[in-house]
Design an enzyme around this catalytic site. Structure first.
Site, PDB file in Angstrom:
ATOM      1  N   GLY A  33       0.817  -1.208   0.000  1.00  9.66           N
ATOM      2  CA  GLY A  33       0.000   0.000   0.000  1.00  9.66           C
ATOM      3  C   GLY A  33       0.843   1.248   0.000  1.00  9.66           C
ATOM      4  N   ASN A  34       0.198   2.372   0.221  1.00  4.62           N
ATOM      5  CA  ASN A  34       0.936   3.640   0.267  1.00  4.62           C
ATOM      6  C   ASN A  34       0.321   4.543   1.331  1.00  4.62           C
ATOM      7  OD1 ASN A  34      -1.116   5.502  -1.004  1.00  4.62           O
ATOM      8  ND2 ASN A  34      -0.922   3.940  -2.604  1.00  4.62           N
ATOM      9  N   ARG A  35       0.899   5.699   1.517  1.00  3.91           N
ATOM     10  CA  ARG A  35       0.551   6.547   2.653  1.00  3.91           C
ATOM     11  C   ARG A  35      -0.604   7.513   2.400  1.00  3.91           C
ATOM     12  NH1 ARG A  35       4.577   6.279   6.480  1.00  3.91           N
ATOM     13  NH2 ARG A  35       6.606   5.563   5.737  1.00  3.91           N
ATOM     14  N   SER A  36      -1.288   7.398   1.294  1.00  5.64           N
ATOM     15  CA  SER A  36      -2.334   8.379   1.015  1.00  5.64           C
ATOM     16  C   SER A  36      -3.479   8.292   2.024  1.00  5.64           C
ATOM     17  CB  SER A  36      -2.881   8.156  -0.396  1.00  5.64           C
ATOM     18  OG  SER A  36      -3.928   9.069  -0.633  1.00  5.64           O
TER      19      SER A  36
END
Ligand code: CTP
Ligand code: CA
Length: 231
Positions: A33-36
């Site tokens: 995933g990512n930090r958005s």
């Protein structure tokens, strides 16, 4: 919401916004995933609704509550987001791709949890995800159409404007919102600092402020680019 009480200048328009960050399953309990946080996309959806638009929000894994008056489709992965976007595309006047879409996904998912007793996997093979934004602009060009207005977003750590110009050209979008990230800026914060680049060469710097303010600046630039005919 800053401009909500003014004239409903997005009245009778339908806009599509994507938000959040996609998750790409490794196994039933793990993902890449990512930090958005989804905040910028949710702010775009809320401000458009406040300005009278019909809003569809395709949201990936944000913890934020559904904005009032917005039709929200919750998705997890890039492939699910692509399906949700294409399902409403024909009806919309503008698309704001604020989501952080994972560029890659694990090539295969195990149906059972990977156990540590088996030892660390040597590698997790990855496959490229479709570039949803590039697909949208390609389909628009292929069809010889100039609508919907398409807005891309980019988070850059270095040479934001220069990288943004190249990205705007390669993606073929009408506007590209370039955020400077890193060192505690943008991700997970309520404030944002950006420059909005136009395909026509325009450049609108937006000073640090609430994400709703940046969202309103984006819609201000979208409105003159909307086609006169309702699609
Ligand atoms: N985007 C998309 N589909 C993808 C990747 C990105 O639609 N598979 C969209 C994002 O929603 C964003 C824009 O493309 O609006 C730019 O995303 P970004 O990650 O900055 O661009 P990339 O082309 O993926 O380039 P890179 O990550 O290598 O900088
Ligand atoms: Ca990317």
């Amino acid at each position: 919401l800053r401009r909500g009480s003014a004239a409903p200048d997005l009245g009778r328009r339908h806009v599509l916004v994507t938000a959040g960050g996609t998750r790409e399953a490794v196994d039933p309990v793990r993902y890449l995933g990512n930090r958005s946080s989804g905040r910028q996309g949710y702010a775009l959806a809320a401000t458009a609704a406040a300005r009278g638009a019909r809003v569809t929000l395709v949201a990936a894994n944000s913890e934020l509550p559904d904005p009032a008056g917005v039709e929200v489709h919750h998705v997890e992965s890039a492939l699910e987001m692509r399906d949700a976007v294409w399902a409403v595309l024909g009806a919309v006047d503008a698309v704001a791709m604020a989501a952080a879409v994972a560029d890659f996904r694990p090539s295969s998912q195990t149906s059972s949890k990977i156990k540590k007793t088996v030892g660390a996997p040597e590698a997790i093979p990855l496959t490229a995800n479709p570039d949803i934004l590039a697909e949208l602009t390609r389909e628009r060009n292929d069809a010889g159409r100039t609508h919907p207005v398409i807005i891309g977003f980019a988070a850059e750590t270095d040479n934001a404007v220069e990288n943004g110009r190249a990205k705007l050209a390669s993606k073929g979008c009408d506007l590209l919102v370039v955020n400077e990230v890193g060192a505690g800026r943008a991700f997970g914060t309520t404030d944002n600092q950006a420059v909005i680049l136009g395909r026509d060469g325009s450049e609108r710097p937006v000073s640090r402020g609430p994400k709703e303010e940046l969202a309103d600046e984006v819609w201000d630039l979208v409105i003159p680019r909307l086609s006169d005919t309702q699609s």
